[in-house]
Design a protein around this motif. Structure first.
Motif, PDB file in Angstrom:
ATOM      1  N   ILE A 193      -7.837   9.736  -3.155  1.00 26.53           N
ATOM      2  CA  ILE A 193      -7.236   8.454  -2.786  1.00 26.53           C
ATOM      3  C   ILE A 193      -7.084   7.527  -3.993  1.00 26.53           C
ATOM      4  O   ILE A 193      -6.073   6.850  -4.138  1.00 26.53           O
ATOM      5  CB  ILE A 193      -8.062   7.772  -1.675  1.00 26.53           C
ATOM      6  CG1 ILE A 193      -7.913   8.566  -0.371  1.00 26.53           C
ATOM      7  CG2 ILE A 193      -7.621   6.322  -1.463  1.00 26.53           C
ATOM      8  CD1 ILE A 193      -8.806   8.087   0.751  1.00 26.53           C
ATOM      9  N   CYS A 194      -8.076   7.520  -4.866  1.00 22.30           N
ATOM     10  CA  CYS A 194      -8.097   6.537  -5.958  1.00 22.30           C
ATOM     11  C   CYS A 194      -7.450   7.008  -7.254  1.00 22.30           C
ATOM     12  O   CYS A 194      -7.254   6.198  -8.162  1.00 22.30           O
ATOM     13  CB  CYS A 194      -9.538   6.112  -6.233  1.00 22.30           C
ATOM     14  SG  CYS A 194     -10.317   5.334  -4.800  1.00 22.30           S
ATOM     15  N   THR A 195      -7.150   8.294  -7.364  1.00 23.04           N
ATOM     16  CA  THR A 195      -6.537   8.801  -8.589  1.00 23.04           C
ATOM     17  C   THR A 195      -5.395   9.742  -8.234  1.00 23.04           C
ATOM     18  O   THR A 195      -5.227  10.131  -7.083  1.00 23.04           O
ATOM     19  CB  THR A 195      -7.543   9.580  -9.469  1.00 23.04           C
ATOM     20  OG1 THR A 195      -7.751  10.874  -8.917  1.00 23.04           O
ATOM     21  CG2 THR A 195      -8.872   8.862  -9.597  1.00 23.04           C
TER      22      THR A 195
ATOM     23  N   TRP B 177       0.821  -1.232   0.000  1.00 20.12           N
ATOM     24  CA  TRP B 177       0.000   0.000   0.000  1.00 20.12           C
ATOM     25  C   TRP B 177       0.843   1.265   0.000  1.00 20.12           C
ATOM     26  O   TRP B 177       0.322   2.355   0.211  1.00 20.12           O
ATOM     27  CB  TRP B 177      -0.931   0.005   1.222  1.00 20.12           C
ATOM     28  CG  TRP B 177      -1.733  -1.237   1.337  1.00 20.12           C
ATOM     29  CD1 TRP B 177      -1.571  -2.247   2.243  1.00 20.12           C
ATOM     30  CD2 TRP B 177      -2.831  -1.616   0.517  1.00 20.12           C
ATOM     31  NE1 TRP B 177      -2.492  -3.230   2.028  1.00 20.12           N
ATOM     32  CE2 TRP B 177      -3.288  -2.860   0.976  1.00 20.12           C
ATOM     33  CE3 TRP B 177      -3.478  -1.026  -0.576  1.00 20.12           C
ATOM     34  CZ2 TRP B 177      -4.355  -3.530   0.391  1.00 20.12           C
ATOM     35  CZ3 TRP B 177      -4.542  -1.689  -1.155  1.00 20.12           C
ATOM     36  CH2 TRP B 177      -4.970  -2.924  -0.685  1.00 20.12           C
TER      37      TRP B 177
ATOM     38  N   ILE C 214      -0.411   4.309  -2.092  1.00 22.38           N
ATOM     39  CA  ILE C 214      -1.692   4.934  -1.742  1.00 22.38           C
ATOM     40  C   ILE C 214      -1.652   5.589  -0.354  1.00 22.38           C
ATOM     41  O   ILE C 214      -2.402   6.511  -0.070  1.00 22.38           O
ATOM     42  CB  ILE C 214      -2.850   3.918  -1.855  1.00 22.38           C
ATOM     43  CG1 ILE C 214      -4.184   4.636  -1.960  1.00 22.38           C
ATOM     44  CG2 ILE C 214      -2.848   2.929  -0.721  1.00 22.38           C
ATOM     45  CD1 ILE C 214      -5.326   3.748  -2.351  1.00 22.38           C
TER      46      ILE C 214
ATOM     47  N   CYS D 235     -12.658  10.203  -2.536  1.00 16.82           N
ATOM     48  CA  CYS D 235     -12.508   9.142  -3.546  1.00 16.82           C
ATOM     49  C   CYS D 235     -11.515   9.552  -4.637  1.00 16.82           C
ATOM     50  O   CYS D 235     -10.652   8.763  -5.017  1.00 16.82           O
ATOM     51  CB  CYS D 235     -13.862   8.806  -4.166  1.00 16.82           C
ATOM     52  SG  CYS D 235     -14.963   7.957  -3.027  1.00 16.82           S
TER      53      CYS D 235
END
Length: 135
Positions: free
Chosen positions: A101-103, A44, A47, A98
């Protein structure tokens, strides 16, 4: 019955608590060795900084959200426009989380942040204008 404005505030608290838990989980391989890859690395690692940055963001602009909410709660009146703006802020915070964190799309993250910014700014402006609206 309590002022319904407390629910968006509680929703943001829940989001922040979720981010603390998520950050703890993604740091587990580095901190406790749980979930390490066979080579010893943290799966991880890429991220984790984005989650950490998003968690820090929850204590920046949202401060102004909480202040306006507390001022509105002191009025002991429920304003549907303020409640709608508060939920808009929460929706924007969730979407911002979102995206962050995700992009790695900084341009999209900035556009989404604008939702949060405008919602809180509108809450403040509506509060300041409220004497002229009879609130």
């Amino acid at each position: 019955m309590s002022n319904p404005l407390i629910y968006p505030m509680a929703a943001h608290l829940a989001l922040t608590a979720f981010l603390y838990a998520l950050l703890t989980l993604v740091r587990a391989p580095a901190v406790w060795g749980l979930g390490r890859r066979p080579d010893g690395s943290n799966p991880w690692a890429k991220i984790e900084p984005r989650i950490s940055a998003n968690l820090s963001n929850q204590f920046e602009w949202p401060l102004f959200f909480y202040v306006v909410c507390v001022l509105l709660l002191q009025q002991a009146a429920s304003d549907p426009i303020q409640l709608w703006l508060a939920w808009l802020f929460i929706a924007g915070r969730l979407w911002h989380t979102c995206v962050q964190i995700c992009t790695t799309n900084v341009r999209l993250r900035g556009a989404v942040f604008t939702i949060n910014f405008v919602a809180v700014l509108a809450m403040w402006l509506w509060l300041l204008a409220s004497p002229w609206h009879g609130a």
